[in-house]
Design a protein around this motif. Sequence first.
Motif, short mmCIF file in Angstrom:
data_model
loop_
_atom_site.label_atom_id
_atom_site.label_comp_id
_atom_site.label_asym_id
_atom_site.label_seq_id
_atom_site.Cartn_x
_atom_site.Cartn_y
_atom_site.Cartn_z
N ILE A 164 3.99 -9.48 7.84
CA ILE A 164 3.90 -8.12 6.62
C ILE A 164 2.91 -7.15 6.94
N GLN A 165 3.35 -6.13 6.49
CA GLN A 165 2.66 -4.64 6.82
C GLN A 165 1.57 -4.81 5.82
N THR A 166 0.40 -4.74 5.75
CA THR A 166 -0.72 -4.67 4.75
C THR A 166 -1.16 -3.45 4.18
N TYR A 167 -1.10 -2.40 5.18
CA TYR A 167 -2.02 -1.13 4.83
C TYR A 167 -1.26 0.09 5.61
N CYS A 168 -1.52 1.23 5.23
CA CYS A 168 -1.10 2.27 5.83
C CYS A 168 -2.06 3.53 5.57
N ASP A 169 -2.05 4.46 6.44
CA ASP A 169 -2.85 5.72 6.24
C ASP A 169 -2.07 6.84 7.06
N VAL A 218 5.94 10.03 0.59
CA VAL A 218 4.84 8.84 0.52
C VAL A 218 5.36 7.61 1.39
N ILE A 219 4.36 7.29 2.05
CA ILE A 219 4.47 6.09 2.91
C ILE A 219 4.05 4.82 2.24
N GLN A 220 5.08 3.94 2.44
CA GLN A 220 4.79 2.63 1.99
C GLN A 220 5.01 1.47 2.80
N HIS A 230 0.73 -1.25 -0.05
CA HIS A 230 0.09 -0.15 0.08
C HIS A 230 0.92 1.25 0.07
N LEU A 231 0.37 2.48 -0.35
CA LEU A 231 1.07 3.67 -0.52
C LEU A 231 0.03 4.62 -0.03
N ILE A 244 8.01 -0.41 7.10
CA ILE A 244 7.43 0.87 6.53
C ILE A 244 8.45 1.74 6.06
N ARG A 245 8.15 2.33 5.10
CA ARG A 245 9.33 3.29 4.45
C ARG A 245 8.51 4.60 4.10
N ILE A 246 9.47 5.70 4.33
CA ILE A 246 9.18 7.07 3.98
C ILE A 246 10.03 7.26 2.46
#
Length: 240
Positions: free
Chosen positions: A105-110, A76-78, A66-67, A85-87
């Motif tokens: 696993i990281q599935t989503y971000c906001d 942009v967060i990914q 997700h982005l 989680i990357r910026i």
Amino acid sequence: MMWELHRNSGPSQHFPGHDLVVTGLAVSPDSLQLCTGSRDNTMCKWDIETGECLRRAAISRNLVTHLCWVPAEPYVIQTSEDKTIRIWDSRELQVAHRFPVKQYIQTYCDVSQDGRYCISSSNGFGGEGCEATLWDLRQTRSRVREYKGHFQTTASCVFLPNGVGLIPVVATSSHDCMVKVWNQDSGACLVTLCLDGSGPLASLAVCDSSTLLCASFNSGIHLLRINSVKGLELQEVATF
């Protein structure tokens, strides 16, 4: 592809260039640029008006899930399948920061409306993993707290604008058929709604401060409303 809501003659813009499934997409706050990620291990930045690919970055062994674009910022967060989680700095399309690796696993971000925090959700099973995590995007860029209570993969997590009353809140949906609303500051679960027969709940979208859309595997899209008149309630008001 980009579509205009009130136009029926097909897409208004194409963005060709990825070789495999596009798994993440974020539009810049000024609606001039687009950032995409794919299972072909690349991130791309696009000019929305022309459809031109402005930059491309290789992301070996980092499968995008997700982005999300940070409001009023070039960042942009990914989230990804490598549990990180990357910026990204969209100007050069380079990684500006990596948060500590999670267990699953990281599935989503906001990202919160003020750009101060981001939230990510975790894969998991049997209550292991399955949490959402709040991160500070300011100078410390550290983990703030976790929201634990789901029993299967937490597939989506969103900030609710303006919170509930004076309380800032976040919402999560999970493969355990449940939607939960949490006190952002304390981590306490404020209310839970079980959508029986829905199957895994795939994603959430915020309509306004009291209304959510929740997508499910088996029963379509659920319109949910938060009511705080007689204590906090989360109710299903329609299904599409």
